[in-house]
Enzyme design. Sequence first.
Site, mmCIF file in Angstrom:
data_model
loop_
_atom_site.group_PDB
_atom_site.id
_atom_site.type_symbol
_atom_site.label_atom_id
_atom_site.label_comp_id
_atom_site.label_asym_id
_atom_site.label_seq_id
_atom_site.Cartn_x
_atom_site.Cartn_y
_atom_site.Cartn_z
ATOM 1 C CB ALA A 150 -0.967 -0.009 1.169
ATOM 2 N N GLY A 159 5.562 8.347 1.500
ATOM 3 C CA GLY A 159 6.530 8.057 2.570
ATOM 4 C C GLY A 159 7.455 6.916 2.158
ATOM 5 C CG HIS A 160 5.849 3.010 1.690
ATOM 6 N ND1 HIS A 160 4.487 3.145 1.647
ATOM 7 C CD2 HIS A 160 6.108 2.289 2.810
ATOM 8 C CE1 HIS A 160 3.935 2.527 2.678
ATOM 9 N NE2 HIS A 160 4.901 1.992 3.411
HETATM 10 P P1 AMP Z 1 4.869 0.054 6.502
HETATM 11 O O1 AMP Z 1 4.609 -0.344 5.091
HETATM 12 O O2 AMP Z 1 3.782 0.882 7.101
HETATM 13 O O3 AMP Z 1 5.300 -1.101 7.360
HETATM 14 O O4 AMP Z 1 6.105 1.037 6.442
HETATM 15 C C1 AMP Z 1 7.284 0.668 5.786
HETATM 16 C C2 AMP Z 1 8.335 1.703 6.046
HETATM 17 O O5 AMP Z 1 7.880 2.965 5.571
HETATM 18 C C3 AMP Z 1 8.631 1.885 7.547
HETATM 19 O O6 AMP Z 1 10.035 2.064 7.718
HETATM 20 C C4 AMP Z 1 7.882 3.130 7.883
HETATM 21 O O7 AMP Z 1 8.446 3.848 8.965
HETATM 22 C C5 AMP Z 1 8.028 3.917 6.591
HETATM 23 N N1 AMP Z 1 6.986 4.944 6.520
HETATM 24 C C6 AMP Z 1 5.658 4.770 6.663
HETATM 25 N N2 AMP Z 1 5.024 5.949 6.622
HETATM 26 C C7 AMP Z 1 5.975 6.901 6.453
HETATM 27 C C8 AMP Z 1 5.968 8.310 6.352
HETATM 28 N N3 AMP Z 1 4.829 9.014 6.418
HETATM 29 N N4 AMP Z 1 7.143 8.952 6.205
HETATM 30 C C9 AMP Z 1 8.314 8.255 6.146
HETATM 31 N N5 AMP Z 1 8.389 6.926 6.238
HETATM 32 C C10 AMP Z 1 7.240 6.243 6.392
#
Ligand code: AMP
Length: 285
Positions: free
Chosen positions: A37, A41-42
């Site tokens: 998803a 940020g990713h």
């Molecule tokens: P997730 O897919 O939610 O497990 O996140 C994967 C990576 O993306 C993790 O290292 C999160 O900290 C990073 N991440 C998620 N949201 C953000 C954001 N808004 N800004 C920066 N990194 C993010």
Amino acid sequence: MEILRTVAELRQWSRAHKIANRADGVNTIGLVPTMGALHAGHASLIRAAKVSCSQAVVSIFVNPTQFGPNEDFARYPRTFEADCALAQAEGAGAVFAPPVEELYPAGAATFVEVEGLSKRLDGGSRPSHFRGVATVVAKLFIASEADRAFFGQKDAAQVAVLRRMVADLRLATEIVVCPIVREPDGLALSSRNAYLSPGERIQALALSRAIRQAQALVAKGERRAAALIVAAREVLAVESAIRVDYIELVDWATLEPVEVAAPGSLFALAAWVGATRLIDNTIVG
Ligand code: AMP
């Protein structure tokens, strides 16, 4: 861009890139672990990986062991086609998207437990969450043989747990932390924002407002944890759909509470907006 489904394929891809073009210098692999998803940020993590490493691989894996029994594992958003398009557009060389049995073979009985830190912050209300995170990230580090792995400060407690794990297991992958990417109105990007109703989306802005309120107090010279926490709690209390999980000032390395902000202090909060649990934080001191 290659799509890899097995640990053997990932390991082979990584090794092939490390030995390719050796005469041109050292080839490095950057890993961006995600649950898919993908959002901006990713994308920022993939860009950071591309800047500092010669190849970037994005893992997309909704990790069952980091979800509690009553959490959103089944309904977590899965948008694989769009994720691949984003990863490719950002220049990733590969996506690693294994089936669950590939990372947890039948009878899997080995887990990574980072004691102490895993019970702090999000670990307080999500008891086995960091055990699942540490376990899957260790598997990803071992399989990818990545030189660096890129994580968001958004999940600041996760960063602390993983840094401890890398230090303790003497892993060869360096952890790189990237800034929180926000919507123009301040809301930290999260795959879980998709769960919010339009009304909740507006109320969710209180999280980033509470963070900014704490930052403003720190800018004015306030250092006491109690004062920062009260101020943030007041901001969140205005919204009827919000229920606070935690608001804490901690040492970012140990996640232990601190009474006075110092360099390296993390001001972090988690709150339920309706049925959706969101987090936000800032580094102070
Ligand atoms: P997730 O897919 O939610 O497990 O996140 C994967 C990576 O993306 C993790 O290292 C999160 O900290 C990073 N991440 C998620 N949201 C953000 C954001 N808004 N800004 C920066 N990194 C993010």
